[in-house]
Scaffold this motif. Sequence first.
Motif, PDB file in Angstrom:
ATOM      1  N   PHE A  45     -13.592  10.443 -63.731  1.00  0.00           N
ATOM      2  CA  PHE A  45     -13.007  10.052 -65.008  1.00  0.00           C
ATOM      3  C   PHE A  45     -12.826   8.548 -64.994  1.00  0.00           C
ATOM      4  O   PHE A  45     -11.885   8.048 -64.401  1.00  0.00           O
ATOM      5  CB  PHE A  45     -11.638  10.714 -65.195  1.00  0.00           C
ATOM      6  N   ASN A  46     -13.863   7.825 -65.548  1.00  0.00           N
ATOM      7  CA  ASN A  46     -13.520   6.407 -65.663  1.00  0.00           C
ATOM      8  C   ASN A  46     -13.491   6.048 -67.140  1.00  0.00           C
ATOM      9  O   ASN A  46     -14.139   6.668 -67.969  1.00  0.00           O
ATOM     10  CB  ASN A  46     -14.496   5.540 -64.873  1.00  0.00           C
ATOM     11  N   ASN A  47     -12.735   5.018 -67.486  1.00  0.00           N
ATOM     12  CA  ASN A  47     -12.356   4.859 -68.893  1.00  0.00           C
ATOM     13  C   ASN A  47     -11.872   3.418 -69.100  1.00  0.00           C
ATOM     14  O   ASN A  47     -11.299   2.837 -68.177  1.00  0.00           O
ATOM     15  CB  ASN A  47     -11.213   5.863 -69.140  1.00  0.00           C
ATOM     16  N   PRO A  48     -12.110   2.872 -70.311  1.00  0.00           N
ATOM     17  CA  PRO A  48     -11.652   1.485 -70.522  1.00  0.00           C
ATOM     18  C   PRO A  48     -10.150   1.303 -70.321  1.00  0.00           C
ATOM     19  O   PRO A  48      -9.670   0.198 -70.131  1.00  0.00           O
ATOM     20  CB  PRO A  48     -12.045   1.206 -71.984  1.00  0.00           C
ATOM     21  N   MET A  49      -9.423   2.437 -70.294  1.00  0.00           N
ATOM     22  CA  MET A  49      -7.967   2.335 -70.045  1.00  0.00           C
ATOM     23  C   MET A  49      -7.699   1.929 -68.608  1.00  0.00           C
ATOM     24  O   MET A  49      -6.632   1.445 -68.266  1.00  0.00           O
ATOM     25  CB  MET A  49      -7.292   3.690 -70.304  1.00  0.00           C
ATOM     26  N   TRP A  50      -8.662   2.178 -67.699  1.00  0.00           N
ATOM     27  CA  TRP A  50      -8.505   1.790 -66.293  1.00  0.00           C
ATOM     28  C   TRP A  50      -9.865   1.324 -65.769  1.00  0.00           C
ATOM     29  O   TRP A  50     -10.528   2.005 -64.991  1.00  0.00           O
ATOM     30  CB  TRP A  50      -7.944   2.926 -65.431  1.00  0.00           C
ATOM     31  N   PRO A  51     -10.296   0.126 -66.249  1.00  0.00           N
ATOM     32  CA  PRO A  51     -11.613  -0.393 -65.880  1.00  0.00           C
ATOM     33  C   PRO A  51     -11.729  -0.593 -64.364  1.00  0.00           C
ATOM     34  O   PRO A  51     -10.738  -0.905 -63.703  1.00  0.00           O
ATOM     35  CB  PRO A  51     -11.689  -1.743 -66.614  1.00  0.00           C
ATOM     36  N   LEU A  75      -9.245  16.080 -71.450  1.00  0.00           N
ATOM     37  CA  LEU A  75      -9.622  15.781 -72.834  1.00  0.00           C
ATOM     38  C   LEU A  75     -10.407  14.475 -72.849  1.00  0.00           C
ATOM     39  O   LEU A  75      -9.932  13.453 -72.329  1.00  0.00           O
ATOM     40  CB  LEU A  75      -8.362  15.639 -73.727  1.00  0.00           C
ATOM     41  N   ASP A  76     -11.626  14.516 -73.383  1.00  0.00           N
ATOM     42  CA  ASP A  76     -12.496  13.325 -73.410  1.00  0.00           C
ATOM     43  C   ASP A  76     -12.546  12.637 -72.045  1.00  0.00           C
ATOM     44  O   ASP A  76     -12.419  11.400 -71.941  1.00  0.00           O
ATOM     45  CB  ASP A  76     -12.000  12.329 -74.478  1.00  0.00           C
ATOM     46  N   GLY A  77     -12.639  13.449 -70.992  1.00  0.00           N
ATOM     47  CA  GLY A  77     -12.825  12.889 -69.650  1.00  0.00           C
ATOM     48  C   GLY A  77     -11.549  12.360 -69.019  1.00  0.00           C
ATOM     49  O   GLY A  77     -11.604  11.736 -67.960  1.00  0.00           O
ATOM     50  N   ILE A  78     -10.389  12.608 -69.651  1.00  0.00           N
ATOM     51  CA  ILE A  78      -9.118  12.123 -69.082  1.00  0.00           C
ATOM     52  C   ILE A  78      -8.252  13.328 -68.687  1.00  0.00           C
ATOM     53  O   ILE A  78      -8.003  14.207 -69.518  1.00  0.00           O
ATOM     54  CB  ILE A  78      -8.368  11.243 -70.106  1.00  0.00           C
ATOM     55  N   VAL A  79      -7.785  13.344 -67.436  1.00  0.00           N
ATOM     56  CA  VAL A  79      -6.938  14.450 -66.961  1.00  0.00           C
ATOM     57  C   VAL A  79      -5.631  14.475 -67.752  1.00  0.00           C
ATOM     58  O   VAL A  79      -4.934  13.470 -67.828  1.00  0.00           O
ATOM     59  CB  VAL A  79      -6.619  14.287 -65.455  1.00  0.00           C
ATOM     60  N   ASP A 124      -3.732   9.391 -74.233  1.00  0.00           N
ATOM     61  CA  ASP A 124      -3.811   7.926 -74.232  1.00  0.00           C
ATOM     62  C   ASP A 124      -4.206   7.400 -75.605  1.00  0.00           C
ATOM     63  O   ASP A 124      -4.919   8.061 -76.342  1.00  0.00           O
ATOM     64  CB  ASP A 124      -4.840   7.483 -73.181  1.00  0.00           C
ATOM     65  N   PRO A 125      -3.743   6.193 -75.961  1.00  0.00           N
ATOM     66  CA  PRO A 125      -4.021   5.653 -77.302  1.00  0.00           C
ATOM     67  C   PRO A 125      -5.455   5.146 -77.435  1.00  0.00           C
ATOM     68  O   PRO A 125      -5.705   4.019 -77.826  1.00  0.00           O
ATOM     69  CB  PRO A 125      -3.005   4.514 -77.431  1.00  0.00           C
ATOM     70  N   VAL A 126      -6.416   6.019 -77.048  1.00  0.00           N
ATOM     71  CA  VAL A 126      -7.822   5.608 -77.203  1.00  0.00           C
ATOM     72  C   VAL A 126      -8.603   6.662 -77.976  1.00  0.00           C
ATOM     73  O   VAL A 126      -9.772   6.791 -77.876  1.00  0.00           O
ATOM     74  CB  VAL A 126      -8.514   5.419 -75.826  1.00  0.00           C
ATOM     75  N   PRO A 147      -4.032   8.382 -63.442  1.00  0.00           N
ATOM     76  CA  PRO A 147      -4.496   7.109 -62.878  1.00  0.00           C
ATOM     77  C   PRO A 147      -3.319   6.292 -62.327  1.00  0.00           C
ATOM     78  O   PRO A 147      -2.267   6.216 -62.970  1.00  0.00           O
ATOM     79  CB  PRO A 147      -5.135   6.414 -64.084  1.00  0.00           C
ATOM     80  N   SER A 148      -3.470   5.758 -61.138  1.00  0.00           N
ATOM     81  CA  SER A 148      -2.450   5.000 -60.387  1.00  0.00           C
ATOM     82  C   SER A 148      -1.330   5.905 -59.889  1.00  0.00           C
ATOM     83  O   SER A 148      -0.341   5.438 -59.345  1.00  0.00           O
ATOM     84  CB  SER A 148      -1.873   3.829 -61.216  1.00  0.00           C
ATOM     85  N   GLY A 149      -1.446   7.203 -60.104  1.00  0.00           N
ATOM     86  CA  GLY A 149      -0.535   8.163 -59.467  1.00  0.00           C
ATOM     87  C   GLY A 149       0.863   8.223 -60.035  1.00  0.00           C
ATOM     88  O   GLY A 149       1.770   8.807 -59.447  1.00  0.00           O
ATOM     89  N   LEU A 150       1.050   7.581 -61.205  1.00  0.00           N
ATOM     90  CA  LEU A 150       2.383   7.666 -61.828  1.00  0.00           C
ATOM     91  C   LEU A 150       2.239   7.551 -63.345  1.00  0.00           C
ATOM     92  O   LEU A 150       1.163   7.232 -63.878  1.00  0.00           O
ATOM     93  CB  LEU A 150       3.311   6.578 -61.283  1.00  0.00           C
ATOM     94  N   ILE A 151       3.317   7.859 -64.037  1.00  0.00           N
ATOM     95  CA  ILE A 151       3.329   7.720 -65.499  1.00  0.00           C
ATOM     96  C   ILE A 151       4.729   7.271 -65.912  1.00  0.00           C
ATOM     97  O   ILE A 151       5.721   7.616 -65.257  1.00  0.00           O
ATOM     98  CB  ILE A 151       2.962   9.066 -66.171  1.00  0.00           C
ATOM     99  N   GLY A 152       4.788   6.478 -66.999  1.00  0.00           N
ATOM    100  CA  GLY A 152       6.079   5.971 -67.455  1.00  0.00           C
ATOM    101  C   GLY A 152       6.512   6.623 -68.758  1.00  0.00           C
ATOM    102  O   GLY A 152       5.741   7.322 -69.419  1.00  0.00           O
ATOM    103  N   PHE A 153       7.785   6.404 -69.069  1.00  0.00           N
ATOM    104  CA  PHE A 153       8.378   6.909 -70.307  1.00  0.00           C
ATOM    105  C   PHE A 153       9.223   5.818 -70.932  1.00  0.00           C
ATOM    106  O   PHE A 153       9.926   5.086 -70.219  1.00  0.00           O
ATOM    107  CB  PHE A 153       9.288   8.121 -70.006  1.00  0.00           C
ATOM    108  N   ILE A 154       9.161   5.700 -72.253  1.00  0.00           N
ATOM    109  CA  ILE A 154      10.079   4.799 -72.963  1.00  0.00           C
ATOM    110  C   ILE A 154      11.127   5.678 -73.635  1.00  0.00           C
ATOM    111  O   ILE A 154      10.781   6.635 -74.332  1.00  0.00           O
ATOM    112  CB  ILE A 154       9.340   3.958 -74.021  1.00  0.00           C
ATOM    113  N   LEU A 155      12.404   5.390 -73.365  1.00  0.00           N
ATOM    114  CA  LEU A 155      13.508   6.162 -73.968  1.00  0.00           C
ATOM    115  C   LEU A 155      14.285   5.255 -74.905  1.00  0.00           C
ATOM    116  O   LEU A 155      14.648   4.136 -74.536  1.00  0.00           O
ATOM    117  CB  LEU A 155      14.411   6.731 -72.868  1.00  0.00           C
TER     118      LEU A 155
END
Length: 291
Positions: free
Chosen positions: A8-14, A50-54, A162-164, A228-236
Amino acid sequence: SSGKVVYFNNPMWPGEAHSIKVEKILYKEKSEFQEVLVFESLTYGKVLVLDGIVQLTEKDECAYQEMITHLPLCSIQSPKTVLVVGGGDGGVLREVCRHSSVTHVDICEIDKMVIDVSKKYFPELAVGFEDPRVHLHVGDAVEFLKCTSEGKYDAIIVDSSDPVGPAQELVEKPFFVTLAKALRPGGVLCNMAESMWLHTHLIQDMISICQQTFASVRYAWTSVPTYPSGLIGFILCSKEGEPVDFVNPINPIEKVEGTAKHIRELRFYNSEMHKAAFALPAFLKREVKLL
Ligand SMILES: NCCCN[C@H]1CC[C@@H](N)CC1
């Protein structure tokens, strides 16, 4: 075919790719919005792409679904009405329904194929759709929110991809303005907010928009090995009203855990992980101006 490694490679993580060994492809179709793929992996259980993104794997989905749900819902006294934007796999619904104070849940998912595929291949997540409190709306959340009455929700969770692609407009200011309008005073919003290793510009943009629109804004994160990068963030975010202290949950997990017997026990979230989620590394504090 089995044995093939899916990249899964993608412009979100070139410049980087992430691969999971495929044992067997179970489903692969194009919906009106995206390619939907489900495969059995060697070590992460079934995987939704979805579209190649986990989007999720059976092994680590608990971290994402539990944290994106309980960080906001455990931060306010007895949440009653909740809106889930996206989340068509049902995992966030499963977590929202642990809260006995919740009486009404709306979910607005744009792609019906994601819902149908989850019900067939991820029953442990789609169980969320079975709760009588849940009301499903298939369509564009931007339109849905335009017709939502002011101050309707105690909490809104934006479980977006992702916003893509279909989720592009869910990170733009007009959408956040409609989210704020739909929240009651003192209500809370929690958005998926990408990776501190990969997307600090996008995170900064989202935080700036939120700081123009809400009373308080915080950033939290969790470990998800297959993102990607093994983590995800949240805005509260919390709307003006009684101030919300996100870091010290007032609606503790013990109360949450004691309900909804039919749903499996929590695998990731607890009060310590809640507090720890808001600890941010030095580079992020420098790169992202947080109040
Ligand atoms: N409910 C499934 C999770 C959807 N959210 C994701 C977060 C970021 C990832 N790059 C893709 C999916």
